[in-house]
Design an enzyme around this catalytic site. Sequence first.
Site, PDB file in Angstrom:
ATOM      1  CD  GLU A  85     -74.519 -12.417  24.329  1.00 37.98           C
ATOM      2  OE1 GLU A  85     -73.574 -11.636  24.190  1.00 37.98           O
ATOM      3  OE2 GLU A  85     -75.046 -13.033  23.372  1.00 37.98           O
ATOM      4  CB  CYS A  99     -68.977 -21.994  22.921  1.00 39.04           C
ATOM      5  SG  CYS A  99     -69.431 -23.473  21.992  1.00 39.04           S
ATOM      6  CB  CYS A 152     -68.556 -22.180  15.221  1.00 41.54           C
ATOM      7  SG  CYS A 152     -69.103 -23.845  15.677  1.00 41.54           S
ATOM      8  CB  CYS A 166     -70.303 -18.604  16.525  1.00 45.90           C
ATOM      9  SG  CYS A 166     -71.125 -18.444  18.120  1.00 45.90           S
ATOM     10  CD  GLU A 177     -73.023 -29.072  21.400  1.00 40.70           C
ATOM     11  OE1 GLU A 177     -73.931 -29.849  21.761  1.00 40.70           O
ATOM     12  OE2 GLU A 177     -73.036 -28.455  20.317  1.00 40.70           O
ATOM     13  CB  SER A 222     -79.518 -26.119  18.786  1.00 40.21           C
ATOM     14  OG  SER A 222     -78.683 -26.029  17.653  1.00 40.21           O
ATOM     15  CB  SER A 262     -75.522 -26.102  14.646  1.00 42.12           C
ATOM     16  OG  SER A 262     -76.421 -25.496  15.541  1.00 42.12           O
ATOM     17  CG  LEU A 263     -75.465 -30.066   8.372  1.00 44.64           C
ATOM     18  CD1 LEU A 263     -74.878 -31.259   9.106  1.00 44.64           C
ATOM     19  CD2 LEU A 263     -76.573 -30.523   7.418  1.00 44.64           C
ATOM     20  CG  ASN A 299     -76.799  -9.077   9.515  1.00 45.02           C
ATOM     21  OD1 ASN A 299     -76.691  -8.398   8.498  1.00 45.02           O
ATOM     22  ND2 ASN A 299     -77.023  -8.542  10.699  1.00 45.02           N
ATOM     23  CB  CYS A 311     -74.856 -16.879  19.723  1.00 47.54           C
ATOM     24  SG  CYS A 311     -74.156 -17.738  21.121  1.00 47.54           S
TER      25      CYS A 311
END
EC number: 2.1.1.192
Length: 364
Positions: A91, A116, A120, A123, A170, A201, A223-224, A299, A342
């Site tokens: 994407e 990925c 996470c 995500c 990543e 990032s 990305s913390l 969201n 994402c």
Amino acid sequence: MTDILNLTYEELEAFMTAELGEPRFRARQVWQWLWQKCARSFDEMTNVSKATRARLAEKAVITWPEVETVQKSADGTTKFLLRLADGALVETVLIPSASREGTLRITQCLSCQVGCAMGCTFCSTGTMGFERNMTMGEILGQVLVARAHLGDSRPDHPILRNLVFMGMGEPLLNLNEVMRSLRTLNDEFGLSFSPRRITVSTCGIEKGLRELGESGLAFLAVSLHAPNQEIRKRIMPKAAHWHLDDLITALESYPLKTRERVTFEYLLLGGVNDGIEHARELVRLVSRTKGKLNLIVYNPAEGDPYDAPTPERILAFEQYLWSKNITAIIRKSKGQDIKAACGQLKASELQRGTASAGADAPEA
């Protein structure tokens, strides 16, 4: 056959001289056709002789990603699902904004991996798993698709102004191809993006951080999303292999230009990391670096494991950070009506069964 978009300028020059017996200046002509004029075929390269174009066509190809799906949000955000040559899907998103002068400018969010490996939990891409790294040509092919879509072939005054490596994957786990891409992006005869208009990032992988910083090819965003190691383990299980303290220590010595700061991305998850106690921990981390915070309001979609934070908690969190002299900006989410986060579009396509590898794809 050599996919010519996968070649750096030095590699293209070697290909043109060694494989085709052409003078070195010919590489510059081809390079500009590829990246500045967005040529999709060698026949378009009208200042290159027909004989040279024929030899190029015998030994090389120009492979753009094919556009599988395009969705446009009410706010102007445009999301593309792209099919790569092997059928893999990625994407890219175009995010519009207005400059101070009121002119349109676009930021493009780029993917660098198919899937990925970081897993996470907030995500959509993280739930798909990792398939493979993208090549330089595939990464930059997203930019070519965007420029063609925008009719943007004006390097002196482009509509497409900023690039962020914040899509699928990543970047520091595909460091070689990302660095090759950045050099072509920065090349004045290539895509000609200033390093100040590119942000990479990372979830916080120490390996590769210094190489990226010393290159000066892009800004850094981290990305913390977690104020402590315990929460990091829970919501970013693979990234948690790199301890927060070690990450911050690495960032303390990260090479920055004058007035440059590291951007920390922090996704506010309701009841998970959005309390004042979390803000206090965050201050202790971020104050050790030259950093600023982008606060992103989660969201949730149907079936997601997390809730959105309440407006009251968002405001209290932001105000606490400012009270401690931490720059914190609430980033507005765009494209919510088209699943612009994402991995969401690919996930919905997979669920419908329309994104199986090898399926016929329409022309871009």
